[in-house]
Design an enzyme around this catalytic site. Structure first.
Site, mmCIF file in Angstrom:
data_model
loop_
_atom_site.group_PDB
_atom_site.id
_atom_site.type_symbol
_atom_site.label_atom_id
_atom_site.label_comp_id
_atom_site.label_asym_id
_atom_site.label_seq_id
_atom_site.Cartn_x
_atom_site.Cartn_y
_atom_site.Cartn_z
ATOM 1 N N ASN A 83 0.893 -1.192 0.049
ATOM 2 C CA ASN A 83 -0.005 -0.052 0.112
ATOM 3 C C ASN A 83 0.936 1.244 -0.016
ATOM 4 O OD1 ASN A 83 -3.050 1.360 0.384
ATOM 5 N ND2 ASN A 83 -1.438 2.285 2.213
ATOM 6 N N GLU A 84 0.736 2.203 -0.915
ATOM 7 C CA GLU A 84 1.198 3.418 -1.002
ATOM 8 C C GLU A 84 2.840 3.505 -0.591
ATOM 9 O OE1 GLU A 84 -2.513 6.382 -0.180
ATOM 10 O OE2 GLU A 84 -1.130 5.949 1.475
ATOM 11 N N GLU A 128 -8.380 5.128 -4.269
ATOM 12 C CA GLU A 128 -8.870 6.093 -3.015
ATOM 13 C C GLU A 128 -9.194 7.463 -3.366
ATOM 14 O OE1 GLU A 128 -6.194 5.806 0.265
ATOM 15 O OE2 GLU A 128 -5.746 3.678 0.003
ATOM 16 N N GLU A 173 -6.855 7.840 11.752
ATOM 17 C CA GLU A 173 -7.695 7.999 10.409
ATOM 18 C C GLU A 173 -9.289 7.800 10.829
ATOM 19 O OE1 GLU A 173 -4.945 6.562 6.898
ATOM 20 O OE2 GLU A 173 -6.323 4.929 7.947
ATOM 21 N N CYS A 193 21.029 -1.425 3.250
ATOM 22 C CA CYS A 193 20.697 -0.527 2.041
ATOM 23 C C CYS A 193 22.281 -0.331 1.419
ATOM 24 C CB CYS A 193 19.936 0.756 2.476
ATOM 25 S SG CYS A 193 18.092 0.138 2.617
#
Length: 680
Positions: free
Chosen positions: A149-150, A307, A355, A160
């Site tokens: 998601n996103e 969305e 939210e 990394c």
């Protein structure tokens, strides 16, 4: 179409039944029917529920949810739940935790909190995707996979760092090539071993926002992080496709989100989806441009509106309500520009956490007697009426604007000439002028073929990638019109300056060379003085931000600067090249110039508006099976009238025949199909 199981514009959104009880589920089912909801996105953040410990998986609740929804007529957009790892994973395997730009190791919390190069995260994410695919491969309710998601956020950990060195070896082949690409003889940065290279965090090369000592290092790290997150997506994509090759896979993008190269991501998505959250004061033209960008990611293929909020958001500084009619208006703006779904976050409002004040189809009051629910139900009814009439319809454009994420990164890292230079905003200035003329415009990558366009605009094309200049020359030579602007043609793909005079590789086609670049202070302008009338352009206009001081090498000066020591030097030029023209705009003009300039170019290129309409009345066309579907979208607070002339149209929602004056109510929408339905 996205999936033939549901041959209509999908209507629904994110649903979190795990936050509710059985009594609420039954009420949800009743209200979904009332609203015309036929798709639910589920399992977005349920990893901790599905996998309570390292070797334990429990799909029983998800099984029951999918079966219950499908029985009630709701299909499934099934997320893989990997957007937030479980707490036990962070505790047992701290390599999954990101390190931020300041060098701080994250604790468990939030979401999108996983290191994209963590072996642990990749292992368990892939395993979960595989288990979901195997379990639900034959479920008749499964429409599409929604990976994570996103995606977003960078990591600067040791995993990394090690992966970055491997990436550099693969990209450049040798340490000598890395040193040349990064110009490391500056400030004594020569590397003699790959292990000496560290991520450009605030402990090394960067400070503040987009400030860096070495643009090459920071630019490559953005490329690397975008690819690292993409690799995480692709790992799950591959697991899903092994088992369900015919089920489409997507992940929700975020418009002009700066951290990821979405043109590269789109190559690995079966369908593009994105989340549309404008502020109440976001120009409607900017939202339209973002829809067009999402459509352009896959060369015009319809996309998913994954969305939007039914009313208000919760995370902006000022979370205004969408005024009556605006949710419907903005939903159809997405459809008009290529969306084959209308979906929300969220279907029922959460009662806790960050939210709980984000809008939903079902508000906290819990019943259908709300303004928001009534509006949602009306859109659901209308989408049922439309059926498959719009599905797979395309947007046909003769104008295009080039957008490039790597160019944006390079501009933002450029260490000058002005902090006021904002790449998306400069792009929007050109798009906005076309939008207000109702000229359909594609947003395209530097890799896109230009053959089908008459007008191509590449604002602030600071970075010229291999082959782009040749493509532009060929386009103009065969009759196309090309436009670029100040601060273009400066560097190559590794951010090294192209010597010999700006605009570098574009110098030949533009017929100019630029000597210096002046940065203007906020509020300061110079004058763009027209050398006689050019179409709709005449007189003087304002230019701001930057002013290139240019010399002619075959081009003609259409306008000159009106002030300062470079008064009289060219400000706007055109160069005849083969059968076409290449234009250079050496400053950032005001809206009046933009409107006249783009009208002149469109007139000369034979590009006609969809329809001449009053200010604020947007007209857009999708075409299917040779017939046009016209959307009239009124962004005004009062009714507007479109003059259709003698052409005959049919109202797609009422079946009425329409011609002549068509009134569109305040914040209203009229959808017209070409021809008289009574004669079909």
């Amino acid at each position: 179409m996205i999936n033939e199981k549901l041959p209509k514009i999908w209507y629904g959104g994110d649903y979190n039944p795990e936050q509710w009880d059985a009594e609420t589920w039954a009420e949800d089912a009743r209200m979904f029917k009332l609203a015309g909801i036929d798709v639910a996105t589920i399992n977005v953040f349920s990893w901790a529920l599905i996998q309570p410990s390292e070797e334990e998986y429990d799909f029983s609740a998800l099984d029951a949810t999918i079966d219950r929804l499908y029985k009630d007529g709701v299909y499934i957009c099934l997320a893989t739940a990997t957007g937030a790892h479980p707490a036990w994973m962070a505790k047992r395997y701290p390599d999954v935790l990101r390190v931020d730009k300041q060098g701080r190791k994250r604790k468990f919390g939030g979401r999108h909190n996983s290191c994209p190069n963590s072996p642990t995260y990749r292992k368990y994410a892939a395993r979960l995707a595989a288990k979901l695919a195997e379990r639900y491969k034959d479920h008749p309710g499964l429409l599409i996979w929604h990976v994570s998601n996103e995606y977003g956020g960078y990591c600067y950990c040791d995993n990394c760092a090690a992966a970055f060195r491997v990436w550099l070896k693969r990209r450049y082949g040798s340490l000598d090539a890395v040193n040349r690409a990064w110009n490391t003889r500056f400030w004594g940065h020569t590397f003699y071993d790959f292990d000496e290279i560290v991520p450009p965090s605030e402990l090394s090369e960067e400070w503040g926002h987009n400030r860096t000592n070495f643009q090459g290092i920071s630019l490559d790290y953005r490329r690397f992080q975008s690819e690292s997150l993409l690799d995480c997506y692709k790992i799950e994509y591959d697991e899903l496709k092994k088992v369900t090759p015919n089920v489409p896979v997507t992940t929700n993008l975020m418009g002009f989100y700066p951290e990821l190269d979405y043109f590269e991501w789109a190559k690995h998505m079966d369908v593009v989806s994105w989340d549309n959250y404008p502020s109440i004061d976001t120009p409607v033209s900017f939202t339209a441009m973002t829809h067009d960008l999402m459509r352009g990611l896959k060369s015009g293929q319809p996309f998913m509106l994954m969305e939007q909020t039914p009313s208000q958001q919760n995370w902006q500084a000022y979370n205004a309500l969408k005024r009556p009619g605006v949710m419907r208006l903005w939903s159809y703006q997405a459809v008009a520009r290529g969306a084959d779904t209308v979906m929300f976050f969220q279907l029922r409002r959460s009662i806790g956490a960050c939210e709980k004040y984000h809008g939903a189809v079902i508000e906290h009051v819990g019943h259908e007697h709300t303004r928001v629910f009534r509006e949602c139900a009306e859109v659901g009814r209308e989408l049922g009426v439309l059926g498959d009439a719009i599905l797979d319809a395309r947007v046909e454009s003769k104008a295009a604007i080039v957008y490039d994420w790597e160019n944006r990164w390079a501009i933002e890292l450029s260490s000058g000439p002005s902090v006021a230079l904002n790449y998306p905003e400069e792009v929007h200035k050109y798009y906005e002028a076309l939008f207000h003329m109702n000229v359909q415009t594609d947003m395209i990558s530097v890799e896109e073929a230009l053959d089908k366009y008459s007008l191509v605009i590449a604002p602030v094309m600071y970075m010229i990638k291999p082959g782009f200049a040749d493509k532009v020359e060929a386009f103009v030579n065969r009759g196309g019109t090309f436009v670029t602007t100040f601060f273009s043609g400066i560097v190559n793909e590794i951010d090294l300056v192209t010597c010999g005079g700006y605009p570098g590789e574009l110098r030949k086609v533009l017929g100019i060379w630029a000597e210096e670049i002046d940065a203007l202070l906020p509020g300061q302008t110079n004058k763009i003085v027209m050398n006689g009338a050019v179409g709709a352009l005449n007189g003087e206009y304002d230019g701001s931000i930057l002013c290139d001081l240019i010399h002619l090498e075959g081009a003609e000066a259409i306008a000159t600067y009106g002030e300062d020591f470079y008064k009289g030097m060219p400000a706007v030029t055109v160069n005849k090249y083969g059968e076409g023209e290449a234009w250079y705009v050496a400053t950032s003009p005001d809206k009046a110039f933009m409107q006249g300039f783009l009208k002149n170019l469109c007139d000369k290129a034979g590009i006609r508006p969809i329809l001449d309409t009053p200010e604020g009345l947007e007209a857009t066309v999708r075409t299917k099976d040779g017939k046009r579907i016209l959307f009239l979208l009124n962004h005004n607070k009062t009714a507007s009238v479109a003059d259709m002339g003698e052409s005959v149209w049919t109202d797609a929602l009422t079946g009425e025949t329409r011609r002549g004056a068509v009134e569109v109510p305040a914040h209203g929408v009229v959808i017209l199909t070409e021809g008289d339905a009574s004669h079909v």
